[in-house]
Design a protein around this motif. Structure first.
Motif, mmCIF file in Angstrom:
data_model
loop_
_atom_site.group_PDB
_atom_site.id
_atom_site.type_symbol
_atom_site.label_atom_id
_atom_site.label_comp_id
_atom_site.label_asym_id
_atom_site.label_seq_id
_atom_site.Cartn_x
_atom_site.Cartn_y
_atom_site.Cartn_z
ATOM 1 N N ASN A 228 -3.203 -10.718 0.531
ATOM 2 C CA ASN A 228 -3.474 -9.790 -0.792
ATOM 3 C C ASN A 228 -2.759 -9.797 -1.480
ATOM 4 O OD1 ASN A 228 -5.650 -9.124 -2.359
ATOM 5 N ND2 ASN A 228 -4.713 -6.923 -1.528
ATOM 6 N N TYR A 229 -2.702 -10.365 -2.361
ATOM 7 C CA TYR A 229 -1.079 -10.171 -3.808
ATOM 8 C C TYR A 229 -1.597 -9.032 -4.520
ATOM 9 C CZ TYR A 229 2.297 -10.931 -7.377
ATOM 10 O OH TYR A 229 3.195 -10.379 -8.296
ATOM 11 N N ILE A 230 -0.038 -8.338 -4.556
ATOM 12 C CA ILE A 230 -0.058 -6.284 -4.995
ATOM 13 C C ILE A 230 1.104 -6.890 -5.818
ATOM 14 C CG2 ILE A 230 -0.346 -4.231 -4.954
ATOM 15 C CD1 ILE A 230 -2.363 -4.915 -2.318
ATOM 16 N N PRO A 231 0.703 -6.791 -7.219
ATOM 17 C CA PRO A 231 1.721 -6.991 -8.083
ATOM 18 C C PRO A 231 2.852 -5.222 -8.437
ATOM 19 C CG PRO A 231 -0.320 -6.889 -9.181
ATOM 20 C CD PRO A 231 -0.069 -7.284 -8.232
ATOM 21 N N ASP A 232 3.982 -5.331 -8.231
ATOM 22 C CA ASP A 232 4.729 -4.330 -8.343
ATOM 23 C C ASP A 232 4.652 -3.907 -9.718
ATOM 24 O OD1 ASP A 232 6.759 -2.606 -8.390
ATOM 25 O OD2 ASP A 232 8.406 -3.671 -7.089
ATOM 26 N N VAL A 233 3.976 -2.503 -10.253
ATOM 27 C CA VAL A 233 3.627 -1.730 -10.676
ATOM 28 C C VAL A 233 4.246 -1.219 -11.332
ATOM 29 C CG1 VAL A 233 1.457 -2.221 -11.218
ATOM 30 C CG2 VAL A 233 2.528 -0.215 -9.860
ATOM 31 N N ARG A 234 5.879 -0.872 -10.481
ATOM 32 C CA ARG A 234 6.888 0.285 -10.313
ATOM 33 C C ARG A 234 8.075 0.241 -11.905
ATOM 34 N NH1 ARG A 234 10.341 -0.017 -5.121
ATOM 35 N NH2 ARG A 234 9.611 -2.657 -5.931
ATOM 36 N N ALA A 235 7.820 1.366 -12.117
ATOM 37 C CA ALA A 235 9.124 1.273 -13.249
ATOM 38 C C ALA A 235 10.547 1.468 -13.434
ATOM 39 C CB ALA A 235 8.602 2.218 -14.087
ATOM 40 N N ASP A 236 10.959 0.373 -13.257
ATOM 41 C CA ASP A 236 12.434 0.463 -13.435
ATOM 42 C C ASP A 236 13.750 1.301 -13.380
ATOM 43 O OD1 ASP A 236 12.438 -2.640 -11.811
ATOM 44 O OD2 ASP A 236 12.322 -2.799 -13.865
#
Length: 124
Positions: free
Chosen positions: A116-124
Motif C-alpha cells: 500500500n502506497y502512503i504519501p509522506d505528508v510531514r512538513a520539512d
C-alpha cells in the motif's frame, strides 16, 4: 539455512535498489511466480520484472527499510517500507508484507506481496 535465506532476500532487495535487475533475477528460479494484492492473480517473473522496471523508473530513488524479517525452512516473511522519492521530489513509502518462498537450491520460487502506497505528508 534460514539465515542464508534472509541474506538472500536482503541481497535481492539491494539489487533492486541498485536497478540491477539481472542480479535480482539471478536469485530466482526460472519458474518463479509473483502475486500482488492487485486482483490480477499470479504472474510470471518476466512479467513482474517488466512491470517493476516501469514502476521504478518513476522514482528518483528507492530504498527498502526492513522492519521485521522472520525465516523458517523454505521461506522468509518480512514487513518493509519501500522509501521512494519521485522525480518531482515527492516522498512516500510503499508499506508491504512480503513472503519469499525458496527451493532446495536457495533460489526464490515465490513472492507474495501485499503493498500500500502512503504519501509522506510531514512538513520539512
Amino acid at each position: 539455512m534460514s539465515q542464508d535465506l534472509k541474506a538472500t532476500v536482503v541481497t535481492y532487495l539491494h539489487a533492486l535498489e541498485d536497478l540491477d535487475f539481472d542480479a535480482a533475477r539471478a536469485l530466482c528460479a526460472e519458474t518463479a511466480t509473483v502475486w500482488h494484492n492487485d486482483g490480477k492473480g499470479d504472474e510470471s517473473l518476466e512479467s513482474y520484472f517488466a512491470g517493476l522496471k516501469t514502476q521504478i523508473s518513476l522514482y528518483e530513488s528507492i530504498h527498502y527499510d526492513i522492519g521485521r524479517q522472520l525465516a523458517q525452512p523454505g521461506g522468509v516473511v518480512q514487513q518493509h517500507v519501500v522509501r521512494v522519492v519521485t522525480k518531482t521530489g515527492e516522498r512516500g513509502g510503499i508499506h508491504a508484507a512480503v513472503y519469499f518462498g525458496f527451493n532446495d537450491a536457495g533460489l526464490i520460487v515465490r513472492i507474495e506481496a501485499y503493498a500500500n502506497y502512503i504519501p509522506d505528508v510531514r512538513a520539512d
